[in-house]
Design an enzyme around this catalytic site. Structure first.
Site, short mmCIF file in Angstrom:
data_model
loop_
_atom_site.label_atom_id
_atom_site.label_comp_id
_atom_site.label_asym_id
_atom_site.label_seq_id
_atom_site.Cartn_x
_atom_site.Cartn_y
_atom_site.Cartn_z
N HIS A 18 -1.39 9.77 3.94
CA HIS A 18 -2.57 9.71 3.06
C HIS A 18 -2.74 11.03 2.31
O HIS A 18 -2.98 11.04 1.10
CB HIS A 18 -3.85 9.45 3.87
CG HIS A 18 -3.92 8.12 4.52
ND1 HIS A 18 -4.30 7.97 5.83
CD2 HIS A 18 -3.67 6.87 4.06
CE1 HIS A 18 -4.29 6.68 6.15
NE2 HIS A 18 -3.91 6.00 5.08
N LYS A 42 -10.38 -4.41 9.86
CA LYS A 42 -9.57 -3.77 10.89
C LYS A 42 -10.47 -3.33 12.04
O LYS A 42 -11.68 -3.27 11.90
CB LYS A 42 -8.84 -2.56 10.30
CG LYS A 42 -7.96 -2.93 9.11
CD LYS A 42 -7.38 -1.71 8.45
CE LYS A 42 -6.55 -2.09 7.25
NZ LYS A 42 -5.98 -0.92 6.57
N ARG A 92 4.66 2.40 1.09
CA ARG A 92 5.62 2.85 2.08
C ARG A 92 6.87 2.00 2.07
O ARG A 92 7.93 2.44 2.46
CB ARG A 92 5.00 2.79 3.49
CG ARG A 92 3.90 3.78 3.71
CD ARG A 92 3.27 3.56 5.05
NE ARG A 92 2.85 2.15 5.10
CZ ARG A 92 2.08 1.63 6.01
NH1 ARG A 92 1.64 2.36 6.99
NH2 ARG A 92 1.74 0.36 5.97
N SER A 130 -1.58 4.11 9.93
CA SER A 130 -2.73 4.41 10.79
C SER A 130 -2.75 3.54 12.04
O SER A 130 -3.05 4.02 13.13
CB SER A 130 -4.03 4.22 10.01
OG SER A 130 -4.16 5.19 9.01
#
Length: 160
Positions: A18, A42, A92, A130
């Site tokens: 990040h 989440k 990514r 994460s």
């Protein structure tokens, strides 16, 4: 005209990936507004207020004009509300691109004046997610390779 961009995410926790995207994005614009949604599908380790404080702490020393705030609703609506004409998204992998490309197309339909730009994660940071950092931490693994030192300390303190 000031070039304003937004970069949104749950940042739970804020990773080195990040921060890489934040550093690179602020080099491209006059102002970067980092947005943290107040609601998330989440399962967060940290509350919205804790995440806001962590992101503010970690970007405080970075050059450029960076604002960190919470928002409700859609990222594209948030971008519009802060006067941004750019949404920054980090990628990514190809799977990230497939998802983000669909989102960018929908955002372009809702707000044609807002452009989405993709920044590909640095090669050494592409594996950091994460959710995986939280999994490693919950399994008593070392997370310092993936997050800033103060964030690692926050994670360990939370999981004690």
């Amino acid at each position: 005209m000031k070039r304003v961009a937004v970069y949104t995410g749950t940042f739970d926790p804020l990773t080195l990936g990040h921060l890489d995207i934040i550093r690179r994005a602020i080099a491209l614009v006059d102002k970067l507004v980092i947005g943290l949604p107040t609601q998330s599908s989440k399962s967060p380790l940290f509350s919205p207020e804790e995440r806001l404080a962590v992101v503010r702490r970690e970007v405080a020393a970075l050059p450029g004009e960076i604002e960190v705030r919470q928002f409700d609703g859609l990222a594209v609506s948030f971008a519009s509300s802060v006067g941004a004409h750019i949404i920054v998204r980090g990628l990514r992998s190809g799977a990230d691109f497939d998802y983000e490309d669909q989102m960018a197309a929908m955002n372009a339909t809702m707000a044609p004046d807002i452009e989405t730009i993709f920044l590909v994660a640095a090669p050494g940071l592409r594996s950091i997610a994460s959710s995986l950092v939280k999994e490693v931490a919950r399994g008593h693994g070392v997370v310092e390779h993936f997050v800033p030192p103060a964030v690692a300390a926050d994670i360990y303190a939370r999981l004690r």
